[in-house]
Design a protein around this motif. Structure first.
Motif, short mmCIF file in Angstrom:
data_model
loop_
_atom_site.label_atom_id
_atom_site.label_comp_id
_atom_site.label_asym_id
_atom_site.label_seq_id
_atom_site.Cartn_x
_atom_site.Cartn_y
_atom_site.Cartn_z
N MET A 1 0.69 -1.12 -0.11
CA MET A 1 0.16 0.00 0.06
C MET A 1 1.09 1.24 -0.02
SD MET A 1 -3.48 0.53 2.04
CE MET A 1 -3.87 2.06 2.72
N PHE A 2 2.09 1.36 0.74
CA PHE A 2 2.93 2.09 0.76
C PHE A 2 3.43 2.81 -0.84
CE2 PHE A 2 7.07 4.47 1.29
CZ PHE A 2 6.58 5.51 2.16
N ILE A 3 3.79 1.49 -1.77
CA ILE A 3 4.45 1.82 -2.97
C ILE A 3 3.08 2.33 -3.72
CG2 ILE A 3 4.70 0.38 -5.19
CD1 ILE A 3 6.06 -1.68 -3.52
N ASN A 4 1.70 1.82 -3.70
CA ASN A 4 0.59 2.49 -3.89
C ASN A 4 0.43 4.00 -3.72
OD1 ASN A 4 -1.73 2.67 -5.55
ND2 ASN A 4 -3.00 1.73 -4.22
N ALA A 5 0.83 4.44 -2.51
CA ALA A 5 0.72 5.71 -1.88
C ALA A 5 1.66 6.63 -2.67
CB ALA A 5 0.72 5.75 -0.56
N VAL A 6 2.99 6.05 -3.05
CA VAL A 6 3.85 7.03 -3.19
C VAL A 6 4.28 7.08 -4.69
CG1 VAL A 6 6.49 7.66 -2.84
CG2 VAL A 6 4.96 6.77 -0.70
N ILE A 7 4.35 5.79 -5.42
CA ILE A 7 4.68 5.91 -6.81
C ILE A 7 3.47 6.14 -7.79
CG2 ILE A 7 5.74 4.37 -8.25
CD1 ILE A 7 7.56 3.15 -6.09
N ILE A 8 2.46 5.29 -7.52
CA ILE A 8 1.38 5.34 -8.62
C ILE A 8 0.99 6.65 -8.88
CG2 ILE A 8 -0.86 4.34 -8.95
CD1 ILE A 8 1.28 2.44 -8.96
N PRO A 9 0.64 7.54 -7.95
CA PRO A 9 0.20 8.86 -8.66
C PRO A 9 1.35 9.64 -9.35
CG PRO A 9 -0.44 8.67 -6.07
CD PRO A 9 0.52 7.57 -6.53
N MET A 68 -9.68 0.54 6.30
CA MET A 68 -10.96 0.20 7.24
C MET A 68 -10.78 -1.29 7.65
SD MET A 68 -12.30 2.59 8.17
CE MET A 68 -12.42 4.53 8.11
N PHE A 69 -10.64 -2.21 6.65
CA PHE A 69 -10.61 -3.73 7.07
C PHE A 69 -9.39 -4.09 8.04
CE2 PHE A 69 -10.12 -8.03 5.99
CZ PHE A 69 -11.62 -8.64 6.12
N TYR A 70 -8.23 -3.39 7.61
CA TYR A 70 -7.12 -3.84 8.39
C TYR A 70 -6.56 -2.93 9.20
CZ TYR A 70 -6.87 -7.81 4.80
OH TYR A 70 -7.18 -8.48 4.23
N LEU A 77 -1.55 1.82 8.63
CA LEU A 77 -2.13 2.02 7.37
C LEU A 77 -2.95 3.49 7.36
CD1 LEU A 77 -3.67 -1.28 6.69
CD2 LEU A 77 -2.03 -0.37 5.67
N PHE A 78 -3.33 4.03 8.47
CA PHE A 78 -3.88 5.50 8.27
C PHE A 78 -3.28 6.43 7.82
CE2 PHE A 78 -6.75 2.80 11.49
CZ PHE A 78 -7.76 3.06 10.73
N ASN A 128 -14.55 -6.24 11.81
CA ASN A 128 -13.52 -6.58 11.82
C ASN A 128 -12.43 -6.13 12.91
OD1 ASN A 128 -11.82 -8.56 10.43
ND2 ASN A 128 -10.55 -7.18 9.80
N GLY A 129 -12.58 -4.88 13.34
CA GLY A 129 -11.94 -4.39 14.36
C GLY A 129 -12.19 -5.01 15.80
N ALA A 130 -13.36 -5.23 16.11
CA ALA A 130 -13.84 -6.13 17.27
C ALA A 130 -13.19 -7.55 17.20
CB ALA A 130 -15.40 -6.11 17.43
N TRP A 131 -13.30 -8.07 16.01
CA TRP A 131 -12.78 -9.60 15.87
C TRP A 131 -11.22 -9.41 16.11
CZ3 TRP A 131 -9.59 -11.69 12.26
CH2 TRP A 131 -9.32 -13.09 12.23
N MET A 132 -10.64 -8.55 15.54
CA MET A 132 -9.12 -8.30 15.66
C MET A 132 -8.76 -8.29 17.39
SD MET A 132 -7.56 -6.49 12.64
CE MET A 132 -7.32 -7.12 11.04
N LEU A 133 -9.32 -7.17 17.84
CA LEU A 133 -9.27 -7.08 19.25
C LEU A 133 -9.70 -8.24 20.19
CD1 LEU A 133 -10.23 -3.45 19.50
CD2 LEU A 133 -8.12 -4.30 19.71
N GLY A 134 -10.66 -9.05 19.85
CA GLY A 134 -11.18 -10.05 20.51
C GLY A 134 -10.23 -11.28 20.45
#
Length: 182
Positions: A1-9, A68-70, A77-78, A128-134
């Protein structure tokens, strides 16, 4: 995702600038001495490309839903998503202002559909956050060991009805799903 954030645009910006410049240089580099045989071909060579906005919307939705999922499990990721949106904004402003034709007159249906799809991402984040935290394996270091390879390993990824660190996300997730159903 970092590559997508920096390089793709910036790759999109570079390709929007270089590809037409190379095509013009191959034509002769001078609009008054051209190899084109028709005015329409010359106009296509020196005008910008079509701005395809639905690809940009799909990229934005992709970043939002992945974040939002991860995001509860990987909070880094934020800021990466914020960097992606900022890079995309700056690069697309330059591309639209300098290298593309005037965008087609569109109604607001595409934007409204995008916003309607984005409404589900906070629900996904909470559930999904509740599932991860639980997850007992992360916070309590609880493991289900197996004596040998003939047994199947239990995942212990089930919802526990107890008050712990996942309770706020679980309650807001249940409340959000109930409000969404109503």
């Amino acid at each position: 995702m970092f590559i997508n954030a920096v390089i793709i645009p910036w790759v999109g910006l570079l390709s929007a600038k270089l590809v037409p410049a190379i095509k013009r240089k191959m034509d002769n580099g001078n609009p008054y001495k051209t190899k084109k045989t028709s005015m329409a071909a010359l106009r296509m060579l020196y005008s910008g490309g079509d701005y395809i906005i639905h690809f940009k919307y799909s990229g934005m939705l992709n970043i939002a839903y992945i974040t939002m999922f991860y995001g509860m499990g990987m909070p880094s990721l934020f800021p990466i998503a914020a960097l992606n949106y900022w890079n995309q904004y700056v690069a697309e402003r330059i591309v639209v202002a300098h290298h593309m034709k005037a965008p087609a007159a569109l109604d607001d249906r595409l934007t409204v559909n995008c916003i309607n799809l984005l409404r589900f991402s906070p629900m996904l984040f909470l559930v999904n956050g509740a599932w991860m935290l639980g997850n007992q394996q992360i916070f309590k270091n609880v493991w289900s060991y197996i004596p040998d390879a003939s047994y199947t390993m239990k995942s212990d990824h089930h919802f526990l009805f107890e008050v712990n660190w996942a309770t706020p996300a679980s309650l807001f997730g249940i409340l959000g799903i109930a409000l969404w159903i109503i």
